[in-house]
Design a protein around this motif. Structure first.
Motif, PDB file in Angstrom:
ATOM      1  N   ALA A  29      -1.717 120.629   3.728  1.00 21.08           N
ATOM      2  CA  ALA A  29      -3.121 120.601   3.316  1.00 21.08           C
ATOM      3  C   ALA A  29      -3.522 119.275   2.679  1.00 21.08           C
ATOM      4  CB  ALA A  29      -3.389 121.751   2.342  1.00 21.08           C
ATOM      5  N   LEU A  30      -2.602 118.616   1.963  1.00 23.30           N
ATOM      6  CA  LEU A  30      -2.932 117.371   1.264  1.00 23.30           C
ATOM      7  C   LEU A  30      -2.538 116.124   2.049  1.00 23.30           C
ATOM      8  CD1 LEU A  30      -1.939 118.336  -2.395  1.00 23.30           C
ATOM      9  CD2 LEU A  30      -4.156 118.533  -1.264  1.00 23.30           C
ATOM     10  N   GLY A  31      -2.029 116.291   3.256  1.00 16.45           N
ATOM     11  CA  GLY A  31      -1.704 115.135   4.085  1.00 16.45           C
ATOM     12  C   GLY A  31      -0.523 114.322   3.615  1.00 16.45           C
ATOM     13  N   VAL A  32       0.420 114.946   2.914  1.00 13.63           N
ATOM     14  CA  VAL A  32       1.595 114.217   2.426  1.00 13.63           C
ATOM     15  C   VAL A  32       2.536 113.874   3.574  1.00 13.63           C
ATOM     16  CG1 VAL A  32       3.569 114.330   0.858  1.00 13.63           C
ATOM     17  CG2 VAL A  32       1.387 115.342   0.187  1.00 13.63           C
ATOM     18  N   PHE A  33       2.647 114.780   4.546  1.00 12.33           N
ATOM     19  CA  PHE A  33       3.556 114.573   5.674  1.00 12.33           C
ATOM     20  C   PHE A  33       2.761 114.279   6.945  1.00 12.33           C
ATOM     21  CE2 PHE A  33       5.520 117.665   2.761  1.00 12.33           C
ATOM     22  CZ  PHE A  33       6.666 116.968   2.409  1.00 12.33           C
ATOM     23  N   ASP A  34       1.797 113.416   6.831  1.00 13.57           N
ATOM     24  CA  ASP A  34       0.921 113.099   7.964  1.00 13.57           C
ATOM     25  C   ASP A  34       1.621 112.106   8.890  1.00 13.57           C
ATOM     26  OD1 ASP A  34      -1.172 112.978   9.660  1.00 13.57           O
ATOM     27  OD2 ASP A  34      -2.473 111.760   8.369  1.00 13.57           O
ATOM     28  N   ASP A  35       2.536 112.640   9.694  1.00 14.08           N
ATOM     29  CA  ASP A  35       3.278 111.803  10.630  1.00 14.08           C
ATOM     30  C   ASP A  35       3.609 112.648  11.853  1.00 14.08           C
ATOM     31  OD1 ASP A  35       4.929 109.177  11.026  1.00 14.08           O
ATOM     32  OD2 ASP A  35       6.336 110.803  11.472  1.00 14.08           O
ATOM     33  N   GLU A  36       3.319 112.129  13.034  1.00  9.70           N
ATOM     34  CA  GLU A  36       3.501 112.899  14.256  1.00  9.70           C
ATOM     35  C   GLU A  36       4.974 113.200  14.530  1.00  9.70           C
ATOM     36  OE1 GLU A  36       1.314 114.349  16.101  1.00  9.70           O
ATOM     37  OE2 GLU A  36      -0.355 113.610  14.883  1.00  9.70           O
ATOM     38  N   SER A  37       5.841 112.209  14.310  1.00  6.10           N
ATOM     39  CA  SER A  37       7.267 112.433  14.567  1.00  6.10           C
ATOM     40  C   SER A  37       7.835 113.486  13.617  1.00  6.10           C
ATOM     41  CB  SER A  37       8.037 111.118  14.423  1.00  6.10           C
ATOM     42  OG  SER A  37       7.885 110.587  13.109  1.00  6.10           O
ATOM     43  N   PHE A  38       7.355 113.476  12.369  1.00  6.85           N
ATOM     44  CA  PHE A  38       7.819 114.475  11.402  1.00  6.85           C
ATOM     45  C   PHE A  38       7.401 115.875  11.842  1.00  6.85           C
ATOM     46  CE2 PHE A  38       6.762 117.134   7.729  1.00  6.85           C
ATOM     47  CZ  PHE A  38       7.996 117.221   7.113  1.00  6.85           C
ATOM     48  N   LYS A  39       6.142 116.028  12.217  1.00  5.96           N
ATOM     49  CA  LYS A  39       5.661 117.353  12.610  1.00  5.96           C
ATOM     50  C   LYS A  39       6.305 117.815  13.917  1.00  5.96           C
ATOM     51  CE  LYS A  39       1.315 117.140  10.094  1.00  5.96           C
ATOM     52  NZ  LYS A  39      -0.159 117.265  10.132  1.00  5.96           N
ATOM     53  N   GLU A  40       6.595 116.872  14.803  1.00  4.18           N
ATOM     54  CA  GLU A  40       7.288 117.243  16.035  1.00  4.18           C
ATOM     55  C   GLU A  40       8.702 117.744  15.728  1.00  4.18           C
ATOM     56  OE1 GLU A  40       8.745 115.160  20.240  1.00  4.18           O
ATOM     57  OE2 GLU A  40       7.575 114.024  18.761  1.00  4.18           O
ATOM     58  N   TYR A  41       9.374 117.055  14.820  1.00  7.02           N
ATOM     59  CA  TYR A  41      10.721 117.459  14.424  1.00  7.02           C
ATOM     60  C   TYR A  41      10.690 118.823  13.735  1.00  7.02           C
ATOM     61  CZ  TYR A  41      15.559 116.687  12.894  1.00  7.02           C
ATOM     62  OH  TYR A  41      16.908 116.779  12.704  1.00  7.02           O
TER      63      TYR A  41
END
Length: 470
Positions: free
Chosen positions: A334-346
């Protein structure tokens, strides 16, 4: 400083601001409040345990309990107290935590690691880490095997971790030592706190593999690109040790060029799930052995080991569900701390692995239920066969009981009682009437596929028993 104050020096080269001054009176009041809360919590647990025990054992009338009911109630209450004390207890503190400080690069380069095994060295190293500035393409990871409140407070002070949580009152130290029932993600002013469980393979209970879960806490500071992990137990060779070697050698996914610091969190979750699969398969292999033994020789003694295996599978299934919920929290972000495509894909791949682990556990739990159903069917079959045997024997004895009752009446004029052959006639009638009753039951099909389905009297019964033994 007055005599009523106590000063704790953190380290020789620590800054003066790190000197902690506390009053013994304040400490006494804190301990009193803590003990009062503990007593209140234990009383609530005791009331809940007594209510659950009476409900489970169907003991509602407390005044008219038998001694057996009282003993059962006491044993059941003791079991529940042990369960609730373990479930509701905080994370156990370690007097001397072991700290591993790893610095690795996300541009393919190698890293370094430093280990401290006493509080003074750990605090000195933390002071140096707190003064360091963030370097490009460099990510820092602090891992603690065990933790205590004093060390955790020093970590928060040295790394300037904000104490206030967004939308909550629990600070970072309380989060670390609080036993979370589910995967927790809490956002603070300067960092993010993440809690998850780690499945650990324990010693066997006889031949049954046992598993246990322990809490692992993570703290991610985005601005400083630092990750802190706290594990309950002190284990020299663990998943964290293996991951440290990969990071230092530059062979992990975290070392890929431009990798997000949060990849380390996803990689740990991935490692935990991967290590849980062999344990689940080991439990499945044990169920296979039980199934083969059940086919070779049916017995009600298989129910207890199957129940124990099912308990372990339930625990692993709960672990998989928690990992999946944690991945969902990562993906929502919700706060965009992990705003990374590779992270979310993993994280998405880790979530699928957790789903697969849950499916495996559900499959083996279903296998446990099928074995238990077979045991239940076997037990019912034995009961039915026993009742059927008793019923047939009773039916065969009905004519004999009729004659016994008739000739046992006290009438004066009963001619058969005065003859010399009356007793021998009665003895001859017993096998004749029983044999006739058996033939009638056999002809009418009442003995088909039954323990008494033999063709030549009692000799057939012995043959059928010998055939079963063979």
């Amino acid at each position: 400083m007055s005599d009523g104050d106590a000063t704790i020096e953190i380290a020789d080269d620590a800054p003066a601001a790190q000197t902690i001054t506390r009053s013994p009176f304040a400490r006494a009041s804190q301990s009193q409040r803590r003990s009062s809360r503990k007593g209140l919590a234990s009383s609530r647990v005791s009331e809940r345990v007594r209510g659950n025990s009476r409900k489970a054992l169907m003991v509602n009338d407390v005044k008219h309990q038998t001694k057996s009911e009282t003993r059962k109630l006491e044993r059941f209450e003791q079991m529940q107290l042990e369960y609730f004390s373990t479930r509701d207890a905080d994370v156990e503190q370690t007097p001397t935590p072991e700290m591993h400080y790893t610095v690795y690069r996300n541009d393919g380069g190698a890293g370094t690691t430093t280990t401290t095994k006493n509080n003074a060295d750990s605090m000195n190293l933390l002071s140096k880490i707190g003064k360091e500035t963030r370097k490009e393409n460099t990510i820092r990871w602090l891992h603690f095997n065990g933790m205590n409140e004093m060390m955790m407070n020093y970590v928060c002070d040295a790394l300037k971790l904000g104490a206030s949580a967004v939308g909550g009152e629990m600070d970072t130290t309380k989060c670390v030592f609080h036993r979370h029932k589910d995967a927790a993600v809490r956002h603070f002013d300067s960092h993010v706190y993440v809690s998850m469980q780690l499945i650990d393979r324990e010693e066997c209970d006889g031949d049954i593999p046992l598993v246990s879960d322990e809490q692992v806490s993570f703290i991610y500071h985005p601005e400083k690109a630092i990750v802190i992990s706290v594990c309950e137990d002190v284990d020299e060779e663990s998943d964290f040790t293996a991951l440290t070697r990969l990071l230092v050698e530059g062979e992990s996914r975290c070392n890929v060029d431009g990798a997000h610091p949060g990849i380390l969190l996803a990689m740990m979750a991935d490692k935990f799930v991967d290590d849980a699969y062999p344990v689940a398969e080991e439990l499945g292999d044990y169920l296979e052995v039980l199934s083969q033994a059940m086919v070779a020789r049916e017995s009600i003694s298989f129910s207890q080991p199957v129940d124990k295996v099912r308990m372990q599978l339930w625990r692993m299934r709960r672990f998989a569900i928690r990992v999946r919920r944690l991945c969902e929290a990562y993906e929502e972000d919700a706060l965009g701390v992990f705003d990374d495509e590779s992270f979310k894909e993993y994280v998405g791949k880790v979530s699928k692995q957790a789903d697969g682990l849950e499916s495996v556990c559900e499959m083996y739990i279903g296998r446990c239920l099928s074995i238990l159903q077979r045991v239940e069917v076997y037990q019912e079959q034995r009961t039915n066969e026993t009742l059927f045997l008793l019923t047939i024997v009773t039916t065969l004895m009905v004519p004999v009981e009729f004659l016994t009752g008739m000739w046992g009446m006290n009438f004066v004029n009963m001619p058969d009682l005065e003859t010399s052959w009356g007793y021998f006639m009665f003895l001859a009638l017993i096998p004749f009437l029983m044999g006739t009753s058996y033939i009638l039951l056999k002809v009418n099909g009442y003995l088909d596929d039954s323990p008494l389905d033999w063709s030549c009297g009692l000799g057939g019964l012995f043959k059928s028993k010998e055939g079963k033994k063979d």
